[in-house]
Design an enzyme around this catalytic site. Structure first.
Site, PDB file in Angstrom:
ATOM      1  NE  ARG A  49      -3.544  -2.121   2.844  1.00 17.54           N
ATOM      2  CZ  ARG A  49      -4.360  -2.248   3.882  1.00 17.54           C
ATOM      3  NH1 ARG A  49      -4.377  -1.306   4.824  1.00 17.54           N
ATOM      4  NH2 ARG A  49      -5.148  -3.289   3.988  1.00 17.54           N
ATOM      5  CG  ASP A  51      -0.170   5.844   3.836  1.00 16.24           C
ATOM      6  OD1 ASP A  51      -0.778   4.755   3.815  1.00 16.24           O
ATOM      7  OD2 ASP A  51       0.677   6.131   4.704  1.00 16.24           O
ATOM      8  NE  ARG A 196       2.927  11.459   4.886  1.00 13.01           N
ATOM      9  CZ  ARG A 196       1.603  11.591   4.903  1.00 13.01           C
ATOM     10  NH1 ARG A 196       0.823  10.589   4.514  1.00 13.01           N
ATOM     11  NH2 ARG A 196       1.062  12.715   5.310  1.00 13.01           N
TER      12      ARG A 196
END
Length: 269
Positions: A49, A51, A196
């Site tokens: 995945r 984001d 992040r």
């Protein structure tokens, strides 16, 4: 017949890779394009995945076709013709029937770009951050990451992870010739929002909010409340996915921020 598909995408317009109800995703967009060409529903499985708003300068996914593709190169051309401008397919390669884009991946790399100046041409691809940063301190802190395996301090809450264990192989910053700060991190897997959050906390080390020792304590604490806010999504790129040689070998071209980190932004790639 199973195929691996190498691709890249700009994530600004999407809720991320994974299909979501009533929101545009990269996965859904690819499935619709493939279904148009193959004239039947197609399920696409990605390497992992990404984001909302996160980019991929290199990404791998797999799909199954009921019959062998007569010309994979022609399929790449047709896909790129009907896909939106922010998604590009670089190659389609036949693989073994059991090959899996996600579960067979043994290493992934993310890169994050911070630009210390206002630049209207790159604002959608970098975090434009104007506070001076101590790159040496940030590198000393980043070098600690391979010494840990539990990254709960950087894991998004309620993300349903079975485990927060990740094995980081390398993590480092460099300053390119164009002044952009580039963070590269490689690991066997990543948690949602992990990179992040790490970048945001390392930036706080670079601007003097935390010492290198305090950064070590944040990682060791396994406490999300102690880490900094995550860096903005637009500066983050999934830049590599590695498979065992017997499964798949990368063949697609380099991405915008791949290759020699000191060569500057290469708009010709």
């Amino acid at each position: 017949m199973r195929y691996f598909m190498e691709m890249r995408y700009h994530g600004a317009a999407y809720c991320g890779w994974q299909r979501q109800p009533d929101q545009p995703s990269v996965q859904q967009t690819l499935e619709q394009a493939l279904a148009t060409l193959l004239r039947e529903p197609v399920s696409v499985t990605g390497a992992g995945r990404t984001d909302t708003g996160v980019n991929a300068s290199y990404y791998v996914a797999h799909f199954d076709s009921p019959s062998p593709l007569a010309d994979p190169c022609r399929m790449v051309y047709k896909l790129n013709f009907i896909l939106p401008a922010d998604i590009a397919v670089m190659g389609i390669t036949p693989v073994g029937a059991e090959a899996h884009a996600r579960f067979d991946a043994c290493e992934r790399e993310y890169r994050y770009c911070i630009e210390p100046a206002k630049n209207p041409f790159t604002r959608a691809l970098t975090w434009q951050y104007f506070v001076p940063l101590d790159l040496e301190r940030m590198n000393l802190a980043a070098a600690l990451l391979p010494g840990f395996d539990d990254f709960t301090s950087f894991a998004k809450l309620n993300s349903n992870n079975k485990t927060n264990i990740c094995r980081v192989h390398s993590a480092a910053w460099c300053r390119r010739d164009d002044g952009v700060l580039l963070f590269s991190i490689r690991a066997d897997r990543f948690l949602r929002n992990m990179v992040r959050s790490i970048v945001g906390t390392l930036v706080d080390v670079g601007r003097g909010r935390y010492t290198v020792g305090q950064f070590r304590d944040i990682v060791a604490s396994r406490d999300l409340s102690r880490s900094s806010a995550g860096a903005p999504a637009q500066g983050l790129f999934l830049s590599d996915v590695v498979y065992p040689p017997g499964v798949f070998r990368r063949g697609g071209g380099s991405g915008l921020f791949d290759g020699n980190e000191k060569s500057g932004m290469r708009w010709d790639k």
